[in-house]
Scaffold this active site. Structure first.
Site, PDB file in Angstrom:
ATOM      1  N   LYS A 683       1.140  -1.123  -0.127  1.00  0.00           N
ATOM      2  CA  LYS A 683      -0.259  -0.096   0.121  1.00  0.00           C
ATOM      3  C   LYS A 683       1.225   1.769   0.024  1.00  0.00           C
ATOM      4  CE  LYS A 683      -2.608   2.381   3.137  1.00  0.00           C
ATOM      5  NZ  LYS A 683      -2.399   3.664   2.459  1.00  0.00           N
ATOM      6  N   GLU A 764       8.833   1.722  11.628  1.00  0.00           N
ATOM      7  CA  GLU A 764       9.080   3.236  11.366  1.00  0.00           C
ATOM      8  C   GLU A 764       9.086   4.035  11.527  1.00  0.00           C
ATOM      9  OE1 GLU A 764      13.193   3.033  10.754  1.00  0.00           O
ATOM     10  OE2 GLU A 764      13.104   0.814  10.882  1.00  0.00           O
ATOM     11  N   CYS A 798      13.087  12.054   7.836  1.00  0.00           N
ATOM     12  CA  CYS A 798      12.033  11.928   9.120  1.00  0.00           C
ATOM     13  C   CYS A 798      13.326  11.667   9.952  1.00  0.00           C
ATOM     14  CB  CYS A 798      11.646  10.385   9.160  1.00  0.00           C
ATOM     15  SG  CYS A 798      12.766   9.072   7.877  1.00  0.00           S
ATOM     16  N   GLU A 894       6.518  16.232  16.484  1.00  0.00           N
ATOM     17  CA  GLU A 894       7.403  16.577  15.504  1.00  0.00           C
ATOM     18  C   GLU A 894       6.960  17.371  13.817  1.00  0.00           C
ATOM     19  OE1 GLU A 894       8.793  12.965  11.600  1.00  0.00           O
ATOM     20  OE2 GLU A 894       7.446  13.071  13.054  1.00  0.00           O
TER      21      GLU A 894
END
Ligand SMILES: Cc1cc2nc3c(=O)[nH]c(=O)nc-3n(C[C@H](O)[C@H](O)[C@H](O)COP(=O)(O)OP(=O)(O)OC[C@H]3O[C@@H](n4cnc5c(N)ncnc54)[C@H](O)[C@@H]3O)c2cc1C
Length: 1016
Positions: A683, A764, A798, A894
């Site tokens: 996906k 992750e 990231c 974040e």
């Protein structure tokens, strides 16, 4: 008639005679410097430490700091001078103030040896002295690496100032030879192109030239008015084409077309140099005005070899020293043969190279006053004297500047003087015979090719020659050592720029297509589509992919489950080959895929190419890893019993990827699952679904069997959640936000009726990555790397830098340069080569980041926000907040955009505490030149990837296995040796092989038979 070689020998011998009449050791001054150089030549470790110490010294402000560094750098030295250093350190501890000053004075003395003066006024003393010796000058302004346009403006202004002073102070000076003096103006300025524009990007020479030319024109204009000469120095290979293009462009302009007092450098160590020189000469002839070329061998040999090796590029420089020497002679001939249009200047200290130029000029009947020899200030004094005495024109290259900016220049000179391969060391330090020094380099090359000469003792050369064969398959060497990464595209080459441009224009014509799901090898349209749009231009639809719902998810699970029964027993060698075929297809379609990423996810060129390279690497690395771990391996050698440790696949893997590395992350997780024998439902993120469709196409072309890989874009909250909970899904590989990751982690922990396996989650998630800049850090590097880590790809990695932690001691210095650097990065549509900051991925991200910026304004101080961002598209201005405290939201959450939160701390203890005081532990960076602090950072910073003295983004497969812990992830390491293990269940089969007390003597290390049973 005597041969050229004997003419060279005769002239060389004459130079040596004259040199010997004025004996001087390698270095003009005796004392401290002399001793340091002698020690450096004896011991490579000392040399490395000395050069590093020299590099850091100017940034140390207190004597105590100097002493600490001295101890850290030299305390571990093995032998010889260790007692000397230890005594020095002991003494320094007792009287740090005196010792610090003495050291600084001595090292400054080393720098003063090569730097002719601190400022224009100061340099005149040296120039007058040389005038008395009939030696001319070219002056070079030393500067810090420019990181912002403010700094480039300062450099340009200093150049103008220097020109004025030189012209004024040398009024009335005449040419020492008095012949052909019109070719050699007295005032001669060498300029460094990289100091005039901070954003030179090799992929975009046109942009660089557009910024450089306006800075240069006033300097050229003034030089012309003052009757001065301007020379363009040549720097690293990345800038070479831009420098050549700029030279040709600006000196073809009407204003400068008939001005003969312009020169440029050609570096003979470059394989391209002959073609470049011929091209310049053709250009010169077409222009119709004389120009000059300074021929040198080149000062960046180590840098070029290291850089090209790191990036997998063909090395632009020759590997063997005599190759550079031969080429220098070839180019000397070309220069002389074209003396009607180009004036030659020979920049060398090598008596063989010099004598060759003299002899050849004679052979070709060229008047010695029509060319010149150029040598560096502070080096090879007796050779200069000899050349003057022989009636040649000599010019000295005189750097001007302060000690701090002069350090990189000083280190280059020290390297050159102590190089194993260098002429100066051979002649003046090792007393190699004159005959040997005058040997024809062609002869040396022939010998080296026949293996008569010993191999170069230069470690880098040997490493280049010893490159491992591609993708070595040895099972016994550590994986990191055997894997050779796919190369990055080197956009320095015009050919690659053209390919990318072509790919972008072709891709543009293909935008807007529809892509089906792929389930069990069938293409499925569902009547519903997800539109993927171009974030730089949101009205443009990149493509539409069919949207999967629950029904399609169910079909995909069935297909994957059925296919698993066959795929799991497929030999891993076949599975590995599938990945290698996929890698070859990605490589073939490289530019097309990069272009797609530019449109679909707003990646700048080099970032897109980096993603493609990583995707290729994942395929090849995991193929190699599977071969390494695939075979059942004997656990212990015990008589009478055999136990084999091996792995089985887990089953059906659901791979859920983000959009920010649309091929690499999706491809990495998917290929890891496939090669280990799992079947996959893939996906992609909705925003990068077209890239996902391409990946499916690639795997199909590579021959993935139906059902083994299924392509299923759709809504995460609907069909994604359904598959996470599905009893027939055994493994979920997820990369994305913390919020979704934690939901998956939790949900996968619930065992559903009929479920066979405990679900494995490979997770992750995000980061709130910190970089600490220590008080002695090299700011030239730190500012550039931090700016790139924070703003490169809009801060949407990231690994991106988000918290910058500065010690109060150097806070002001860093901030001053950082703010200017932020104001200089290129923001724009990433279709333009060389853009650093493009658009963020979509409107939701855009609004979220803007919201964080508002939060930042309320919590902290807005120190900088860019104003000139494109109005259309999701462009967020690079933003910097100061006065940020660790508990503020902008320091904890974040943001995933081009926003830096700067935190000021007292000392390194606090810096590390602040860096670690976050929920995340993904990447971190530390800039320092203190060996002790570096070790401390390595030990104490909590992050999955800790980077010292480099950017904290850009992990390379195999080299920097990537992934974090705490709330950044489950401790997995993509691109590392353990990664595949998570996709597998370990198993051991043990057989008692004893029969009536008898057992075979030997037990094989590996047994493959039972991995692939024939009766299936
Ligand atoms: C006046 C002047 C101006 C200069 N301007 C520039 C400039 O603009 N740009 C620039 O890059 N350099 C410049 N240089 C530096 C110059 O490139 C070095 O000083 C020069 O390379 C030293 O060469 P040499 O002929 O004096 O010594 P040599 O000892 O004969 O040559 C040393 C050189 O050989 C080459 N070399 C060393 N090892 C190898 C190997 N294993 N394989 C192949 N080649 C090898 C390297 O280029 C090394 O510097 C300039 C030098 C002078 C004198």
């Amino acid at each position: 008639m005597r041969s050229l070689q004997s003419e060279i020998e005769q002239r060389g011998t004459r130079i040596f005679e004259l040199v010997n009449q004025h004996p001087e050791s390698l270095f003009s001054r005796a004392g401290f410097y002399q001793r340091m150089m002698a020690l450096s030549m004896r011991d490579e470790q000392f040399k490395a430490q000395l050069f590093r110490f020299v590099d850091v010294l100017p940034s140390l402000h207190r004597s105590g700091e100097i002493v600490e560094h001295l101890e850290e750098y030299f305390a571990d030295l093995r032998d010889g001078f260790a007692p000397l250093v230890h005594t020095g350190v002991r003494l320094a501890r007792i009287v740090p103030w005196v010792s610090g000053r003495v050291l600084r004075w001595n090292i400054s003395g080393m720098a003063r040896q090569f730097i002719a003066g601190k400022n224009p006024h100061d340099v005149m003393k040296a120039l007058r002295k040389r005038r008395g010796q009939k030696i001319g000058f070219t002056v070079d302004l030393l500067g810090e690496a420019v990181v912002s346009e403010t700094e480039t403006d300062e450099y340009a202004a200093r150049c103008l100032d220097l020109l004025e002073t030189l012209a004024r102070e040398t009024r009335g000076w005449t040419d020492p030879l008095g012949r052909n003096s019109e070719l050699f103006p007295v005032v001669n300025l060498s300029v460094k192109i990289s100091a005039l524009y901070s954003q030179i990007n090799p992929a975009d020479p046109a942009n660089a030239i557009a910024h450089l030319a306006p800075k240069l024109r006033p300097i050229l204009r003034r030089a012309r008015e003052l009757g001065a000469f301007i020379n363009f120095d040549m720097e690293s290979y990345a800038h070479k084409n831009t420098t050549l293009e700029l030279f040709k462009k600006i000196f073809t302009e009407e204003e400068f077309k008939d001005w003969p007092h312009a020169g440029i450098v050609i570096q003979a160590y470059l394989r391209d140099s002959e073609a470049d020189l011929r091209d310049l000469i053709d250009w010169g002839r077409a222009r119709g005005t004389r120009f000059a070329v300074r021929l040198v061998k080149g000062a960046y040999w180590d840098y070029e070899t290291i850089k090209s090796r790191q990036n997998g590029w063909d090395c632009p420089v020759y590997f063997q020293k005599p190759e550079s020497d031969v080429n220098f002679e070839t180019l000397t001939r070309i220069l002389f043969e074209n003396g009607s249009i180009v004036t030659g200047a020979f920049g060398s200290h090598n008596v063989r190279s010099i004598a060759h130029a003299q002899a050849l000029a004679d052979e070709l009947g060229i008047d010695p006053s029509r060319f010149e020899f150029q040598l560096l200030y502070g080096m090879a004094g007796p050779i200069k004297g000899a050349l003057v005495e022989m009636g040649y024109r000599v010019r000295e290259y005189c750097p001007v500047g302060e000690l701090l900016p002069g350090m990189s220049y000083l280190v280059r000179r020290l390297l050159e003087n102590t190089s194993n391969e260098g002429f100066l060391r051979a002649k003046f330090a090792e007393n190699v015979s004159e005959q040997e020094l005058l040997r024809d380099p062609c002869e040396l090359l022939r010998k080296s090719r026949n293996g008569v000469l010993p191999r170069s003792n230069n470690a880098t050369t040997n490493a280049m020659k010893d490159r491992h064969p591609s993708h070595s398959r040895s099972l016994d060497t550590p994986p990191g050592d055997t894997y050779e990464n796919a190369p990055l595209t080197n956009f320095v080459h015009q050919e690659n720029q053209d390919k990318m441009r072509k790919a972008l224009s072709e891709m543009r014509t293909r935008l807007g297509k529809e892509y089906p799901l792929v389930i069990n090898g069938e293409k499925v349209f569902t009547g519903k589509t997800i539109a993927s749009i171009n974030p730089s231009s949101p009205d443009d639809v990149v493509g539409a992919v069919a949207e999967a719902g629950i029904a399609e998810a169910e079909r995909a699970v069935r297909a994957a489950r059925d296919a698993f029964e066959k795929w799991r027993w497929t030999p891993f060698e076949e599975r590995a080959q599938l990945l290698e075929r996929a890698a070859a297809i990605i490589e073939r379609r490289r530019f097309e895929l990069s272009a797609l990423e530019v449109f679909e996810v707003g990646k700048p060129w080099t970032e897109a190419d980096g993603d493609i390279r990583e995707a290729i690497d994942f395929c090849l690395f995991y193929a190699q890893q599977m071969r390494r771990i695939g075979r059942p391996r004997l656990t212990q050698n015990v008589p009478g019993e055999e136990s084999y440790y091996h792995y089985w696949p887990r089953g059906v893997a659901f791979v859920v990827a983000p959009w920010n590395f649309p091929l690499a992350i999706l491809g990495g997780m998917m290929t890891a699952a496939l090669v280990t024998g799992n079947t996959v439902i893939m996906k992609p993120a909705e925003q990068s679904a077209v890239c996902g469709a391409m990946l499916m196409e690639i795997l199909e072309e590579a021959g993935v069997p139906p059902g083994v890989l299924n392509y299923l874009p759709g809504k995460g909250s609907v069909m994604g959640a359904h598959l996470v909970d599905h009893k027939d899904v055994d493994l979920i590989a997820f990369t994305g936000s913390r919020e979704v990751g934690l939901r998956i982690w939790e949900s996968a922990g619930i065992t559903r009726p009929g479920q066979r396996e405990l679900k494995r989650v490979i997770c992750e998630m995000g980061g709130k990555n910190a970089v600490i800049i220590d008080s002695d850090a090299d700011l030239d590097e730190a500012i550039v790397d931090c700016t790139y880590s924070a703003f490169g790809y809009q801060g949407q990695k990231c690994s991106a830098l988000s918290r910058l932690i500065l010690l109060q001691e150097n806070y002001d210095r860093v901030m001053e340069r950082l703010l200017k650097a932020a104001a200089s990065v290129r923001v724009g549509n990433p279709e333009e080569p060389g853009v650093t900051v493009g658009p963020v991925i979509d409107e939701t991200a855009y609004n979220r980041i803007l919201n964080y910026i508002e939060i930042g304004k309320s919590e902290a101080t807005l120190a900088y926000q860019r104003e000139d961002v494109p109005p259309k598209g999701f462009f967020i201005p690079p933003t910097i907040f100061t006065n940020v405290k660790p508990n503020m939201r902008i320091a904890r959450e974040e943001i995933f955009g081009p926003v830096i939160s700067v935190l000021k701390v007292r000392d390194l203890d606090e810096a590390i505490a602040v860096a670690n005081g976050t929920d995340y532990a993904l990447t971190a960076g530390f800039f320092s030149r203190s060996p002790a602090n570096i070790e401390r950072a390595k030990a104490q910073i909590e992050a999955g990837n800790v980077y010292i003295n480099r950017s904290c983004t850009g992990a390379v497969v195999g080299r920097h296995p990537f992934g974090g812990f705490k709330m950044s992830g489950g401790g997995t390491k993509a691109g590392g040796a353990d990664y595949l293990l998570q996709f597998l269940v370990p198993r051991v089969v043990t057989e008692n092989v004893t029969r009536h007390g008898f057992a075979p003597e030997e037990t094989p290390q590996y047994r493959d038979e039972f991995l692939w049973p024939t009766a299936r």
